[in-house]
Scaffold this motif. Structure first.
Motif, mmCIF file in Angstrom:
data_model
loop_
_atom_site.group_PDB
_atom_site.id
_atom_site.type_symbol
_atom_site.label_atom_id
_atom_site.label_comp_id
_atom_site.label_asym_id
_atom_site.label_seq_id
_atom_site.Cartn_x
_atom_site.Cartn_y
_atom_site.Cartn_z
ATOM 1 N N MET A 1 -12.815 -6.425 0.353
ATOM 2 C CA MET A 1 -11.978 -5.725 -0.622
ATOM 3 C C MET A 1 -12.708 -5.681 -1.950
ATOM 4 O O MET A 1 -13.566 -6.494 -2.232
ATOM 5 C CB MET A 1 -10.621 -6.444 -0.727
ATOM 6 N N ASN A 2 -12.348 -4.689 -2.779
ATOM 7 C CA ASN A 2 -13.084 -4.562 -4.030
ATOM 8 C C ASN A 2 -12.222 -4.722 -5.269
ATOM 9 O O ASN A 2 -12.730 -4.738 -6.361
ATOM 10 C CB ASN A 2 -13.819 -3.217 -4.063
ATOM 11 N N ARG A 3 -10.885 -4.792 -5.116
ATOM 12 C CA ARG A 3 -10.045 -5.113 -6.248
ATOM 13 C C ARG A 3 -8.649 -5.442 -5.758
ATOM 14 O O ARG A 3 -8.278 -5.142 -4.640
ATOM 15 C CB ARG A 3 -9.988 -3.951 -7.264
ATOM 16 N N SER A 4 -7.863 -6.094 -6.562
ATOM 17 C CA SER A 4 -6.510 -6.441 -6.176
ATOM 18 C C SER A 4 -5.537 -5.606 -6.973
ATOM 19 O O SER A 4 -5.897 -4.850 -7.855
ATOM 20 C CB SER A 4 -6.262 -7.935 -6.425
ATOM 21 N N THR A 5 -4.274 -5.731 -6.628
ATOM 22 C CA THR A 5 -3.262 -4.952 -7.315
ATOM 23 C C THR A 5 -2.027 -5.782 -7.540
ATOM 24 O O THR A 5 -1.690 -6.643 -6.745
ATOM 25 C CB THR A 5 -2.916 -3.685 -6.503
ATOM 26 N N ALA A 6 -1.350 -5.540 -8.654
ATOM 27 C CA ALA A 6 -0.128 -6.256 -8.966
ATOM 28 C C ALA A 6 1.090 -5.371 -8.750
ATOM 29 O O ALA A 6 2.187 -5.697 -9.177
ATOM 30 C CB ALA A 6 -0.169 -6.733 -10.421
ATOM 31 N N ALA A 7 0.933 -4.225 -8.074
ATOM 32 C CA ALA A 7 2.039 -3.304 -7.862
ATOM 33 C C ALA A 7 3.081 -3.928 -6.946
ATOM 34 O O ALA A 7 2.813 -4.878 -6.204
ATOM 35 C CB ALA A 7 1.518 -2.007 -7.263
ATOM 36 N N ALA A 8 4.299 -3.376 -6.993
ATOM 37 C CA ALA A 8 5.394 -3.905 -6.189
ATOM 38 C C ALA A 8 5.086 -3.787 -4.701
ATOM 39 O O ALA A 8 4.408 -2.857 -4.253
ATOM 40 C CB ALA A 8 6.669 -3.141 -6.523
ATOM 41 N N ARG A 9 5.616 -4.721 -3.930
ATOM 42 C CA ARG A 9 5.427 -4.696 -2.480
ATOM 43 C C ARG A 9 6.056 -3.426 -1.907
ATOM 44 O O ARG A 9 7.188 -3.071 -2.237
ATOM 45 C CB ARG A 9 6.080 -5.929 -1.869
ATOM 46 N N PRO A 10 5.347 -2.723 -1.016
ATOM 47 C CA PRO A 10 5.894 -1.478 -0.472
ATOM 48 C C PRO A 10 7.056 -1.736 0.481
ATOM 49 O O PRO A 10 7.083 -2.739 1.203
ATOM 50 C CB PRO A 10 4.705 -0.858 0.260
ATOM 51 N N ALA A 11 8.003 -0.797 0.507
ATOM 52 C CA ALA A 11 9.126 -0.890 1.434
ATOM 53 C C ALA A 11 8.711 -0.482 2.840
ATOM 54 O O ALA A 11 9.354 -0.864 3.825
ATOM 55 C CB ALA A 11 10.264 -0.003 0.948
ATOM 56 N N ALA A 12 7.643 0.315 2.948
ATOM 57 C CA ALA A 12 7.137 0.754 4.243
ATOM 58 C C ALA A 12 5.619 0.772 4.208
ATOM 59 O O ALA A 12 5.014 1.005 3.157
ATOM 60 C CB ALA A 12 7.672 2.137 4.599
ATOM 61 N N VAL A 13 5.017 0.510 5.364
ATOM 62 C CA VAL A 13 3.563 0.571 5.498
ATOM 63 C C VAL A 13 3.239 1.460 6.693
ATOM 64 O O VAL A 13 3.737 1.231 7.799
ATOM 65 C CB VAL A 13 2.938 -0.824 5.711
ATOM 66 N N CYS A 14 2.410 2.482 6.453
ATOM 67 C CA CYS A 14 1.933 3.360 7.513
ATOM 68 C C CYS A 14 0.498 2.993 7.865
ATOM 69 O O CYS A 14 -0.315 2.715 6.975
ATOM 70 C CB CYS A 14 1.981 4.821 7.071
ATOM 71 N N PHE A 15 0.204 3.015 9.138
ATOM 72 C CA PHE A 15 -1.140 2.728 9.630
ATOM 73 C C PHE A 15 -1.692 3.961 10.332
ATOM 74 O O PHE A 15 -1.000 4.593 11.138
ATOM 75 C CB PHE A 15 -1.126 1.576 10.630
ATOM 76 N N ASP A 16 -2.938 4.295 10.049
ATOM 77 C CA ASP A 16 -3.660 5.291 10.825
ATOM 78 C C ASP A 16 -3.852 4.734 12.238
ATOM 79 O O ASP A 16 -3.666 3.540 12.486
ATOM 80 C CB ASP A 16 -5.004 5.563 10.140
ATOM 81 N N GLY A 17 -4.232 5.590 13.187
ATOM 82 C CA GLY A 17 -4.412 5.161 14.568
ATOM 83 C C GLY A 17 -5.850 4.846 14.918
ATOM 84 O O GLY A 17 -6.351 3.734 14.695
ATOM 85 N N PHE A 18 -6.576 5.849 15.440
ATOM 86 C CA PHE A 18 -7.967 5.659 15.843
ATOM 87 C C PHE A 18 -8.828 5.260 14.649
ATOM 88 O O PHE A 18 -8.762 5.868 13.582
ATOM 89 C CB PHE A 18 -8.509 6.949 16.472
ATOM 90 N N GLY A 19 -9.617 4.213 14.827
ATOM 91 C CA GLY A 19 -10.481 3.719 13.763
ATOM 92 C C GLY A 19 -9.818 2.689 12.881
ATOM 93 O O GLY A 19 -10.502 1.990 12.129
ATOM 94 N N THR A 20 -8.491 2.592 12.978
ATOM 95 C CA THR A 20 -7.728 1.644 12.162
ATOM 96 C C THR A 20 -7.049 0.601 13.035
ATOM 97 O O THR A 20 -7.259 -0.593 12.865
ATOM 98 C CB THR A 20 -6.684 2.396 11.315
ATOM 99 N N LEU A 21 -6.259 1.051 14.009
ATOM 100 C CA LEU A 21 -5.590 0.149 14.943
ATOM 101 C C LEU A 21 -6.426 -0.099 16.192
ATOM 102 O O LEU A 21 -6.397 -1.187 16.761
ATOM 103 C CB LEU A 21 -4.240 0.729 15.362
ATOM 104 N N PHE A 22 -7.144 0.927 16.625
ATOM 105 C CA PHE A 22 -7.907 0.816 17.871
ATOM 106 C C PHE A 22 -9.191 1.633 17.783
ATOM 107 O O PHE A 22 -9.328 2.529 16.952
ATOM 108 C CB PHE A 22 -7.057 1.263 19.070
#
Length: 235
Positions: A1-22
Motif C-alpha cells: 500500500m502507498n498511503r492510508s486514509t481516515a475516511a469513514a468506513r464504507p457501508a458496502a464494498v464491491c470487489f472486481d472478479g478476475f484478477g482480484t478474487l480469482f
C-alpha cells in the motif's frame, strides 16, 4: 500500500472478479494449451501456440465482458480459436476453431487467490454489504459457485448481463442501487487502473487499486498488494 486514509468506513464494498478474487489457470499457459491441442491433432511446438495466445488474449478480454449467453460464448470461442489457428499454420490443419477455443478455455480453470475467502469473510464481519462488480461474461455467477464463494456476496453486477462495463458510471450506479445503502460511502477494489480505479472514483466510490505484481501505482493512487492490504485501507 502507498498511503492510508481516515475516511469513514464504507457501508458496502464491491470487489472486481478476475484478477482480484480469482485468476485463470496456473503454470505455463502455452504449454497447457499446447498439450490440449496435441490431443486434437496439433503437431507443432509451444512457441507458435504462445504467439497465437498473445494475439488471442486481448481480443478475448475486450469481447468476453459483453457475452450474455451460451450461444454468444461459443461464437467468441470460435473466433478466438481461429486467431490461434492462424498462428499455428499447417501443423493444425483440420482442427475446428471452436475446438481450439474450448481447449483454451479448459486450460484456464478459475483459481482463488490465497487470501480471497478470508478477506471476504473479514469484510462481512465488519458489517459491510458485499458485492461483486465485474467486467465478465454471464458465467461469473457460475464461477463463484464453482469456487464456493457465492454465498459470501449480497449482490452481483456483471457486465455481460447488464450490457454495460466499467468504467461506465452507470454500472457503478447499478451496484449502488443493489447494495441498498443509499448515499452512504461505498468502496470498490479492483486490479485495473482505468476500469476499476478511475471508474470508481468518477462514480464517487472509494477506490483501491490491487497491485499484486508490486508495481508502482500511478501517483496519488490508493493501492495494495493483496485483498487484506486493500481492506486495511478502508475498514
Amino acid at each position: 500500500m502507498n498511503r492510508s486514509t481516515a475516511a469513514a468506513r464504507p457501508a458496502a464494498v464491491c470487489f472486481d472478479g478476475f484478477g482480484t478474487l480469482f485468476r485463470l489457470g496456473e503454470g505455463d499457459p502455452a504449454r497447457a494449451v499446447c498439450d490440449r491441442l496435441r490431443g486434437l491433432g496439433y503437431g507443432g511446438g509451444e512457441a507458435a501456440v504462445a504467439d497465437g495466445l498473445r494475439a488471442e488474449f486481448p481480443y478475448y478480454r475486450s469481447h468476453h465482458k459483453f457475452v450474455r449467453n451460451p450461444g454468444q460464448l461459443a461464437d467468441l470461442q470460435r473466433r478466438c480459436g481461429q486467431i490461434v489457428l492462424d498462428a499455428l499454420g499447417d501443423e493444425a490443419a483440420g482442427i475446428a476453431p471452436l475446438a481450439v477455443g474450448r481447449a483454451i478455455a479448459d486450460s484456464f480453470p478459475p483459481l482463488l487467490f490465497p487470501e480471497t475467502r478470508s478477506a471476504l469473510e473479514r469484510a462481512r464481519r465488519a458489517g459491510a454489504v458485499i458485492g461483486v462488480l465485474s467486467n465478465y461474461s454471464f458465467v461469473l455467477e457460475e464461477t463463484l459457485r464453482e469456487l464456493a464463494i457465492d454465498s459470501l456476496f449480497d449482490f452481483a453486477v456483471v457486465s455481460g448481463l447488464e450490457g454495460i462495463a466499467k468504467p461506465d458510471p452507470e454500472i457503478f450506479a447499478i451496484a449502488r442501487r443493489r447494495a441498498g445503502v443509499g448515499d452512504a460511502p461505498i468502496a470498490h477494489i479492483g486490479d485495473s487502473y482505468p476500469e476499476d480505479y478511475v471508474g470508481a472514483e468518477r462514480a464517487e466510490f472509494r477506490a483501491v487499486l490491487l497491485q499484486r505484481s508490486g508495481a508502482e501505482p500511478p501517483a496519488a493512487t490508493l493501492a495494495a498488494r493483496d485483498l487484506n492490504g486493500a481492506l486495511d485501507l478502508i475498514l
